[in-house]
Design a protein around this motif. Structure first.
Motif, mmCIF file in Angstrom:
data_model
loop_
_atom_site.group_PDB
_atom_site.id
_atom_site.type_symbol
_atom_site.label_atom_id
_atom_site.label_comp_id
_atom_site.label_asym_id
_atom_site.label_seq_id
_atom_site.Cartn_x
_atom_site.Cartn_y
_atom_site.Cartn_z
ATOM 1 N N ILE A 181 -40.463 33.451 -35.101
ATOM 2 C CA ILE A 181 -39.519 33.359 -36.217
ATOM 3 C C ILE A 181 -40.202 32.896 -37.503
ATOM 4 O O ILE A 181 -39.561 32.687 -38.509
ATOM 5 C CB ILE A 181 -38.342 32.407 -35.906
ATOM 6 C CG1 ILE A 181 -38.862 30.992 -35.595
ATOM 7 C CG2 ILE A 181 -37.477 32.941 -34.799
ATOM 8 C CD1 ILE A 181 -37.852 29.913 -35.857
ATOM 9 N N GLU A 182 -41.536 32.739 -37.456
ATOM 10 C CA GLU A 182 -42.280 32.265 -38.632
ATOM 11 C C GLU A 182 -41.971 33.134 -39.849
ATOM 12 O O GLU A 182 -41.744 32.645 -40.949
ATOM 13 C CB GLU A 182 -43.773 32.301 -38.301
ATOM 14 C CG GLU A 182 -44.674 31.829 -39.390
ATOM 15 C CD GLU A 182 -46.131 32.047 -39.031
ATOM 16 O OE1 GLU A 182 -46.932 32.122 -39.946
ATOM 17 O OE2 GLU A 182 -46.447 32.152 -37.826
ATOM 18 N N VAL A 183 -42.009 34.460 -39.668
ATOM 19 C CA VAL A 183 -41.569 35.375 -40.725
ATOM 20 C C VAL A 183 -40.285 35.977 -40.206
ATOM 21 O O VAL A 183 -40.312 36.797 -39.295
ATOM 22 C CB VAL A 183 -42.620 36.469 -40.999
ATOM 23 C CG1 VAL A 183 -42.086 37.477 -42.001
ATOM 24 C CG2 VAL A 183 -43.902 35.842 -41.501
ATOM 25 N N GLY A 184 -39.157 35.541 -40.724
ATOM 26 C CA GLY A 184 -37.897 35.962 -40.123
ATOM 27 C C GLY A 184 -36.792 36.111 -41.120
ATOM 28 O O GLY A 184 -37.029 36.393 -42.287
ATOM 29 N N VAL A 185 -35.586 35.898 -40.636
ATOM 30 C CA VAL A 185 -34.415 36.179 -41.448
ATOM 31 C C VAL A 185 -33.975 34.955 -42.234
ATOM 32 O O VAL A 185 -34.351 33.831 -41.941
ATOM 33 C CB VAL A 185 -33.245 36.649 -40.553
ATOM 34 C CG1 VAL A 185 -33.491 38.034 -40.032
ATOM 35 C CG2 VAL A 185 -33.009 35.679 -39.424
ATOM 36 N N ASP A 186 -33.151 35.228 -43.222
ATOM 37 C CA ASP A 186 -32.604 34.197 -44.079
ATOM 38 C C ASP A 186 -31.261 33.761 -43.501
ATOM 39 O O ASP A 186 -30.307 34.533 -43.493
ATOM 40 C CB ASP A 186 -32.434 34.801 -45.485
ATOM 41 C CG ASP A 186 -32.013 33.756 -46.499
ATOM 42 O OD1 ASP A 186 -31.801 32.601 -46.094
ATOM 43 O OD2 ASP A 186 -31.879 34.105 -47.688
ATOM 44 N N VAL A 187 -31.192 32.537 -42.972
ATOM 45 C CA VAL A 187 -29.940 32.020 -42.415
ATOM 46 C C VAL A 187 -29.578 30.738 -43.176
ATOM 47 O O VAL A 187 -29.981 29.633 -42.797
ATOM 48 C CB VAL A 187 -30.077 31.729 -40.892
ATOM 49 C CG1 VAL A 187 -28.740 31.302 -40.301
ATOM 50 C CG2 VAL A 187 -30.616 32.947 -40.148
ATOM 51 N N PRO A 188 -28.829 30.859 -44.291
ATOM 52 C CA PRO A 188 -28.536 29.681 -45.120
ATOM 53 C C PRO A 188 -27.798 28.575 -44.376
ATOM 54 O O PRO A 188 -27.884 27.409 -44.756
ATOM 55 C CB PRO A 188 -27.657 30.261 -46.249
ATOM 56 C CG PRO A 188 -27.973 31.719 -46.277
ATOM 57 C CD PRO A 188 -28.286 32.096 -44.864
ATOM 58 N N ASN A 189 -27.081 28.911 -43.283
ATOM 59 C CA ASN A 189 -26.294 27.912 -42.568
ATOM 60 C C ASN A 189 -27.139 27.067 -41.613
ATOM 61 O O ASN A 189 -26.667 26.085 -41.060
ATOM 62 C CB ASN A 189 -25.164 28.609 -41.784
ATOM 63 C CG ASN A 189 -24.141 27.612 -41.268
ATOM 64 O OD1 ASN A 189 -23.744 26.700 -41.989
ATOM 65 N ND2 ASN A 189 -23.742 27.769 -40.023
ATOM 66 N N ALA A 190 -28.408 27.455 -41.386
ATOM 67 C CA ALA A 190 -29.293 26.688 -40.487
ATOM 68 C C ALA A 190 -29.883 25.516 -41.276
ATOM 69 O O ALA A 190 -30.572 25.721 -42.277
ATOM 70 C CB ALA A 190 -30.396 27.584 -39.945
#
Length: 697
Positions: A557-566
């Protein structure tokens, strides 16, 4: 001259040397010692200091053979200085043990350390001497060379000795005019090589160990110069090809800026102006844009894309994973389609009629911006008029793949401009050396509203507290990451060691099972590198969409998605990861308005380097400061991943140690390229040789 011309080198030995890159006599000259052993003098046993290598001579006082966990031979020797030294052997033959009898004279060399009965040396090198034997001391320090598999050290030393006997006269070896200001005060090349292979007893051992001896500086300067010249040549070759100038009025970029729901930071504006100036020229842009996760590189790429589209040209954006490419697709469609720009999607899962339609649109030019993964680079993908190639996280693509995408461009004899993006800040010294063929821009300012991530280091003994912390965060509607460093339990002695029966590295699979059991009310997902791509993407997407509360993952997950809620990340065995990787992982949280925390969970006791890494991460969130510290701690080869970047490994130079030489190197390169291009060619040939550098890929 090939090494096979040396005495005693047959086909098999030549093959073993060649496997280590030692194919010529010149290669042997440049195979420099790792360290030196001083056998030019004898030390009294009473004067020995722990950790300081020394040579002593004495007589055997006692011999003991034992067997506790394994056979052991202990030999006590004395030299009349009222102290005793123990020589300890674990691997020995009966005949070897029989040599050591009380009263026998022994000369040995090694590094003393504290033992049960005073100082001891484990497995010293030694000689048994006759009572009347006059054993002369060495005339020079003994070099210890980097090992070559299948070649005994004594054979390697003998071959290097033969090679040194073939060194030409000083004038024949020098490529650089000695009167150059950068070389004043430094020895010549021949003298430098002889000093480093056969240092005289009076040489400064501390300077040699630190790599600061004038002979080392002389070689490092020429090696850095060769690599810099090689990259500059690549750049000149690239810029000798024509590219389409994209110098329109920028009306489309202006419309995009007006409709964005945020204002650009000063750093984003500065970098966009640099990109815009490059694109307006009739030579291919080669620019690297670096910046932390979330610094806004994609907006700069979108603005660059509008300049190409405005001129009726096409743009390709390649990302290393489908998830990352989909994120770019969503952003670009949201920004560009309201402006009437057609954004197409091409990835492995686009098949059948849908794929045929996309390929047709790309070939006709109807698809103005094409976003995708490795699929963009495959045969059968033909662009109508590709003028700009954008590559995200370029180090994750193979060299051939990047070249394949660039080669989609040549239409009307023109080469596409290239914009390379990376979320791994690169230390300035590394950028000056490894990316001398690229212009480097830095987005060194985060957008307003990004909350800084609080970072804490916690011992693994407090793991139960963290489980409760995850429960509390998710109960409040937040999401969390739990990052592991291994996928499955290591075998005894492999991967991660067992320490007192405790597996130091928790396995992601087991961690997922344990957390699922401990937090039954939470929806827990698992992602690791051995899962099928589709399964991995589905889990990541479920987390992004809020269908999972906690994601247990390896570093995929080092280069991954944008999850603002995390807003919470726990990294297990954080001491095992490099600074840059820890910083990248931490960048997955703190992307929303809520205060975020990154917990570095470590297994005590910490090594000195691990302690420095965790302390650096705890005290700063500046990716550029972290990158410089990472270079200092780990060195450039490990940091860059030389196999991926194509940067040849240095034989002598060390970018962390020799950074102060770079201004001299650049000045020298400018002078040689302008006044003596023939000398520049010879310097590159000596140090870089036939190593192909796909620098512009």
């Amino acid at each position: 001259m090939p090494v096979s011309a040396l005495k005693g080198v047959g086909a098999r030995l030549a093959e073993k040397l060649a496997a280590r890159g030692l194919g010529t006599v010149q290669d042997l000259w440049l195979h420099l010692p790792l360290r030196y052993e001083d056998r030019t003098r004898l030390s009294r046993i009473a004067d020995l200091r722990p950790g300081e290598p020394a040579q002593v001579e004495g007589r055997v006082e006692a011999v003991e053979r034992g067997f506790r966990y394994r056979p052991v031979l202990r030999v006590a020797i004395g030299d009349g200085s009222r102290a005793t030294l123990v020589l300890r052997f674990f691997h020995f033959r009966a005949a070897q043990a029989a040599q050591f009898r009380p009263g026998v004279r022994v000369r040995c060399f090694g590094t003393p350390r504290p033992g049960q009965h005073g100082l001891e040396i484990v497995h010293p090198s030694y000689r048994i001497l006759a009572d009347d034997e006059a054993a002369p001391l060495g005339q020079s320090l003994d070099p210890v060379y980097p090992a070559v598999e299948g070649v005994p050290p004594a054979v390697l030393r003998r071959l290097i000795g033969q090679a040194l006997d073939l060194l030409p006269e000083p004038a024949a070896m020098e490529l650089l005019p000695p009167e150059l200001p950068e070389l004043v005060g430094l020895p010549g090349l021949r003298q430098s090589l002889l000093t480093l292979h056969r240092p005289a007893p009076g040489e400064d051992l501390a300077a040699l160990a630190a790599g600061t001896h004038p002979a080392q500086r002389r070689l490092a300067l020429e090696e850095l110069l060769a690599h810099h010249l090689s990259l500059r040549r690549q750049r000149l070759a690239q810029q000798s090809q024509p590219a389409r100038p994209l110098a329109g009025p920028g009306e489309l970029a202006g419309r995009l800026l007006r409709q964005l729901p945020f204002a650009l930071t000063g750093a984003q504006r500065r970098v966009f102006e640099q990109v815009r100036a490059d694109l307006a020229r009739p030579v291919p842009m080669l620019r690297l844009v670096q910046g932390d996760v979330g610094s806004g590189k994609t907006v700069v790429a979108a603005l660059a894309a509008t300049l190409a589209v405005e001129q009726g040209c096409q743009v390709a954006l390649a990302a290393p994973t489908e998830l990352l490419a989909e994120q770019h697709l969503a952003n670009l469609r949201g920004w560009l389609e309201p402006l009437g720009v057609r954004v197409a999607w091409l990835a492995g899962k686009v098949t059948g009629k849908a794929r045929a339609q996309v390929l047709a649109d790309v070939a006709s030019g109807a698809a103005q911006v094409v976003v995708g993964t490795h699929a963009l680079m495959q045969e059968g993908v033909a662009f109508h008029d590709l003028a700009l190639v954008i590559v995200d996280e370029q180090h994750r693509f193979g060299v051939q793949q990047r070249l394949a995408l660039r080669d989609k461009g040549p239409a009307h004899g023109l080469v596409p401009h290239q914009l390379v993006m990376t979320a791994t800040p690169i230390p300035r010294t590394l950028a000056m050396t490894a990316y001398a063929d690229l212009d480097v821009s830095a987005i060194d300012e985060l957008p307003p509203g990004r909350t800084p991530v609080r970072t804490v280091a916690v011992s693994a003994e407090r793991r139960p507290e963290l489980v409760e912390r995850v429960r509390a965060a998710c109960r409040e509607g937040r999401q969390a990451y739990w990052v592991c460093t291994l996928i499955e339990d290591p075998e005894e002695g492999a991967g991660g060691a067992r320490n007192g029966g405790r597996v130091e590295a928790q396995a992601a699979q087991r961690t997922w099972e344990m957390l699922s059991a401990q937090l039954p009310e939470l929806r827990v997902g698992l992602v690791h590198g051995r899962m099928r791509a589709a399964e991995k993407q589905a889990t990541m997407r479920a987390f992004k969409d809020g269908a999972l509360d906690l994601l247990v993952a390896t570093t995929v997950i080092e280069v991954g998605v944008d999850v603002p809620n995390a807003s919470l990340m726990i990294i297990e065995n954080a001491e095992r990861l490099g600074l840059a990787q820890l910083h990248q992982l931490r960048g997955r949280v703190g992307r929303g308005a809520a205060a975020s925390t990154c917990v570095l969970l470590y297994q005590p006791p910490l090594s000195a380097m691990a302690r420095q890494r965790l302390e650096t991460l705890r005290t700063t969130s500046d990716g550029f400061v972290i990158a410089e510290k990472d270079l200092e701690l780990r060195g450039p080869g490990e940091l860059l991943g030389t196999r991926q970047t194509g940067l040849a490994a240095f034989r002598i130079a060390d970018l962390g140690r020799d950074a102060h030489l770079l201004p001299q190197v650049h000045a020298l390169a400018d002078r040689l390229l302008a006044q003596r291009p023939d000398v520049a060619d010879r310097v590159v040939a000596r140090w870089v040789g036939g190593a192909v550098r796909y620098a512009a890929a």
